[in-house]
Design an enzyme around this catalytic site. Sequence first.
Site, short mmCIF file in Angstrom:
data_model
loop_
_atom_site.label_atom_id
_atom_site.label_comp_id
_atom_site.label_asym_id
_atom_site.label_seq_id
_atom_site.Cartn_x
_atom_site.Cartn_y
_atom_site.Cartn_z
N PRO A 92 -63.92 25.88 15.12
CG PRO A 92 -64.95 26.60 13.15
CD PRO A 92 -64.79 25.41 14.04
CD GLU A 125 -73.60 24.35 8.02
OE1 GLU A 125 -73.39 25.55 8.17
OE2 GLU A 125 -73.07 23.68 7.12
NE ARG A 163 -42.59 18.93 16.87
CZ ARG A 163 -41.61 18.48 16.10
NH1 ARG A 163 -41.81 17.43 15.34
NH2 ARG A 163 -40.44 19.07 16.09
CG ASP A 178 -40.16 22.10 17.56
OD1 ASP A 178 -39.15 21.75 16.91
OD2 ASP A 178 -41.07 21.31 17.89
N1 ADE Z 1 -63.27 22.60 12.49
C1 ADE Z 1 -63.47 23.41 11.43
N2 ADE Z 1 -62.61 24.42 11.42
C2 ADE Z 1 -61.82 24.27 12.51
C3 ADE Z 1 -60.75 25.02 13.07
N3 ADE Z 1 -60.30 26.14 12.50
N4 ADE Z 1 -60.18 24.57 14.19
C4 ADE Z 1 -60.64 23.45 14.80
N5 ADE Z 1 -61.65 22.70 14.32
C5 ADE Z 1 -62.23 23.12 13.19
#
Ligand code: ADE
Length: 259
Positions: A92, A125, A163, A178
């Site tokens: 993330p 984590e 794709r 797309d």
């Molecule tokens: N792992 C956990 N959340 C994620 C996300 N939003 N994008 C990529 N990998 C992740």
Amino acid sequence: MSATLHFEVFSLFPEVFEPYLQTSILQRARQSNLVSVALHNIRDWTYDRHHVTDDEPYGGGGGMVMKPEPIFRAIEECLGAPPTCPVILLTPQGRPFNQKVAQELAEGASFEQPKRLALLCGRYEGIDERVCEHLVTDEISIGDYVITGGELAALVVIDAVTRFLPGALGDPDGALDDSHASGLLEYPHYTRPAEFRGWRVPDVLLSGDHAKVALWRRQQALLRTYQRRPDLLINAPLSAADRKFLQQLDAGKWLDTTE
Ligand code: ADE
């Protein structure tokens, strides 16, 4: 003939990939050797009795952290030390993934031949920072939310990138049509019947007038983007006619775009 693009996936749960990879476009792309996906279980590179892949964080706090040794061993053994291809961590904290990034990865101008992309799926984590600093070359996030691990994110990347490979979609212009490819959201689609529960397909689509249909679709794409994702209009390539249409929307003048 060798595959066009090789994905090398490193995960603690490689078994979650196959069902999706055996479906639809991805299955066909693999069968026709446009892509290959090698799944590597990081746990196979643990040499202790309990095959431990995570440990408590230095400095305390909750959660577990993925240990560096099995990840380095797995990736270096499979891809060389240092690897010659991009090593992408799904996290993330990565740069936001979008259609442009997917295209960039598919085109992979800087790749060796054969083209190879390593995808490293994080869990727990997080991952020991030394992996990010000394092994990973790119970090990608599929959105501003946290999912349990990088596996789903890796599948999203594999799908969106595939794709873009020539021949992956039946239609040669497929990925370019797309949503997002034009920088806009897509216009609405309809199929038979022309009337369903009293809801009619817009007359213009039944008119057989290709120019009118094209104009209606363009205006619907602009309207939809204006309503739902106005942020996309900043970078979308727009013609003078597009701008005029948007100005009319801005002025609150709702055109009847079904005509
Ligand atoms: N792992 C956990 N959340 C994620 C996300 N939003 N994008 C990529 N990998 C992740």
